[in-house]
Design a protein around this motif. Structure first.
Motif, PDB file in Angstrom:
ATOM      1  N   ILE A 171      48.586  29.613  50.884  1.00 49.08           N
ATOM      2  CA  ILE A 171      49.008  30.575  50.232  1.00 49.08           C
ATOM      3  C   ILE A 171      48.044  31.262  49.135  1.00 49.08           C
ATOM      4  CG2 ILE A 171      51.292  31.546  48.868  1.00 49.08           C
ATOM      5  CD1 ILE A 171      52.755  29.502  50.539  1.00 49.08           C
ATOM      6  N   GLY A 172      47.776  32.398  48.980  1.00 45.02           N
ATOM      7  CA  GLY A 172      46.986  32.963  47.839  1.00 45.02           C
ATOM      8  C   GLY A 172      47.525  33.682  47.112  1.00 45.02           C
ATOM      9  N   SER A 173      47.553  34.960  47.531  1.00 43.64           N
ATOM     10  CA  SER A 173      47.939  36.031  46.149  1.00 43.64           C
ATOM     11  C   SER A 173      49.598  35.661  45.711  1.00 43.64           C
ATOM     12  CB  SER A 173      47.585  37.542  46.744  1.00 43.64           C
ATOM     13  OG  SER A 173      48.463  37.741  48.097  1.00 43.64           O
ATOM     14  N   SER A 174      50.422  35.350  46.866  1.00 47.53           N
ATOM     15  CA  SER A 174      51.752  35.011  46.759  1.00 47.53           C
ATOM     16  C   SER A 174      51.935  33.865  45.605  1.00 47.53           C
ATOM     17  CB  SER A 174      52.570  34.689  47.774  1.00 47.53           C
ATOM     18  OG  SER A 174      52.537  35.771  48.773  1.00 47.53           O
ATOM     19  N   LEU A 175      50.722  33.198  45.148  1.00 50.82           N
ATOM     20  CA  LEU A 175      50.869  31.913  44.175  1.00 50.82           C
ATOM     21  C   LEU A 175      49.869  32.622  43.113  1.00 50.82           C
ATOM     22  CD1 LEU A 175      50.788  28.705  46.069  1.00 50.82           C
ATOM     23  CD2 LEU A 175      52.177  29.249  44.475  1.00 50.82           C
ATOM     24  N   ALA A 182      49.264  30.786  33.456  1.00 54.74           N
ATOM     25  CA  ALA A 182      50.029  29.506  34.289  1.00 54.74           C
ATOM     26  C   ALA A 182      51.367  29.734  34.161  1.00 54.74           C
ATOM     27  CB  ALA A 182      49.789  28.569  33.264  1.00 54.74           C
ATOM     28  N   ASP A 183      52.130  30.457  33.300  1.00 57.42           N
ATOM     29  CA  ASP A 183      53.498  30.569  33.557  1.00 57.42           C
ATOM     30  C   ASP A 183      53.995  31.512  34.716  1.00 57.42           C
ATOM     31  OD1 ASP A 183      54.115  29.157  31.278  1.00 57.42           O
ATOM     32  OD2 ASP A 183      54.285  30.728  29.912  1.00 57.42           O
ATOM     33  N   ALA A 184      53.026  32.523  34.950  1.00 58.55           N
ATOM     34  CA  ALA A 184      53.244  33.310  36.197  1.00 58.55           C
ATOM     35  C   ALA A 184      52.962  32.616  37.424  1.00 58.55           C
ATOM     36  CB  ALA A 184      52.247  34.524  36.205  1.00 58.55           C
ATOM     37  N   VAL A 185      52.244  31.851  37.408  1.00 60.57           N
ATOM     38  CA  VAL A 185      51.748  30.703  38.479  1.00 60.57           C
ATOM     39  C   VAL A 185      53.017  30.150  38.868  1.00 60.57           C
ATOM     40  CG1 VAL A 185      50.262  29.097  39.668  1.00 60.57           C
ATOM     41  CG2 VAL A 185      49.305  31.131  38.368  1.00 60.57           C
ATOM     42  N   ALA A 186      53.499  29.383  37.583  1.00 55.34           N
ATOM     43  CA  ALA A 186      54.469  28.374  37.682  1.00 55.34           C
ATOM     44  C   ALA A 186      56.057  28.935  38.317  1.00 55.34           C
ATOM     45  CB  ALA A 186      54.770  27.866  36.503  1.00 55.34           C
ATOM     46  N   ALA A 187      56.159  30.378  37.861  1.00 60.74           N
ATOM     47  CA  ALA A 187      57.210  30.894  38.459  1.00 60.74           C
ATOM     48  C   ALA A 187      57.130  31.065  39.934  1.00 60.74           C
ATOM     49  CB  ALA A 187      57.440  32.255  37.856  1.00 60.74           C
ATOM     50  N   LYS A 188      56.039  31.787  40.548  1.00 63.95           N
ATOM     51  CA  LYS A 188      55.788  31.978  41.692  1.00 63.95           C
ATOM     52  C   LYS A 188      55.600  30.845  42.473  1.00 63.95           C
ATOM     53  CE  LYS A 188      52.117  34.719  41.085  1.00 63.95           C
ATOM     54  NZ  LYS A 188      50.979  35.839  41.463  1.00 63.95           N
ATOM     55  N   ALA A 189      55.100  29.576  41.981  1.00 64.32           N
ATOM     56  CA  ALA A 189      55.171  28.248  42.726  1.00 64.32           C
ATOM     57  C   ALA A 189      56.490  27.863  43.187  1.00 64.32           C
ATOM     58  CB  ALA A 189      54.263  27.106  41.918  1.00 64.32           C
TER      59      ALA A 189
END
Length: 201
Positions: A171-175, A182-189
């Protein structure tokens, strides 16, 4: 079913990779690749391996040549992911004791990759093949060979892919997209992990 989710951090830079890696690991994503067409990828891979190598599988993506396998192996990382099926790259990966995830799009490529020693197959580009194509390939490939869908996978359609036979996902751009905090990545993850857990419970 363990979470076989590979985070693809295309475009990440060494200064940000540790905090993004921490966000992923904290969310339960424990397979992380840095594509070699990212800025200074070996530095990012080394940082991830040194920081998270005991709790996550770290590797490189977009690996196209055996010489690149050797460079990644020197970092201590364990995964080699490619967009294509190159038996020489697979052989170099196996010889180095690393896991091989070559890209395939057809049954011919899938069988060639399996014969060369691939650990699992990366069905790419997933959005072109679709769950129906995966299901057809799954019917003829050995049941012991995992297929990971890469491209076009999101929290919204993950259950459909799993039902068709996907053993995991890259999973690339969805993550992660370049510049994400890092906060945005945490929410998507968190969303991706929740979708996986719901689809596999």
């Amino acid at each position: 079913m363990s979470r076989t989710l590979i985070a693809i951090l295309r475009g990440i830079t060494p200064p940000e990779v540790e905090v993004v890696g921490q966000a992923l690991v904290d969310a339960g994503v424990t397979m992380i690749e840095v594509p070699l067409n990212s800025p200074d990828p070996l530095a990012s891979i080394t940082t991830l391996q040194n920081r998270f190598g005991d709790v996550a599988r770290i590797g490189a993506g977009t690996v196209l040549r055996p010489s690149e396998v050797a460079a990644v192996a020197a970092t201590g990382a364990r995964m080699i992911v490619s967009p294509n099926c190159d038996p020489a790259v697979i052989a170099a990966t196996v010889s180095a004791g690393l896991e091989s995830y070559p890209g395939v799009m057809t049954p011919t490529e899938a069988f060639a990759a399996a014969a060369a020693g691939a650990t699992a197959l990366k069905l790419f580009p997933g959005e072109l093949i679709g769950p129906a194509g995966l299901k057809a390939m799954r019917a003829v490939l050995p049941s012991t060979m995992p297929l990971y869908a890469v491209g076009g996978v999101s929290a919204d359609n993950m259950a459909t892919w799993i039902e068709a036979g996907a053993a995991g996902f890259g999973i690339g751009s969805s993550l992660y997209k370049p510049g994400d905090s890092a906060d945005a990545v945490a929410a998507k993850a968190s969303d991706i992990v929740a979708a996986w857990d719901a689809a596999t419970k």
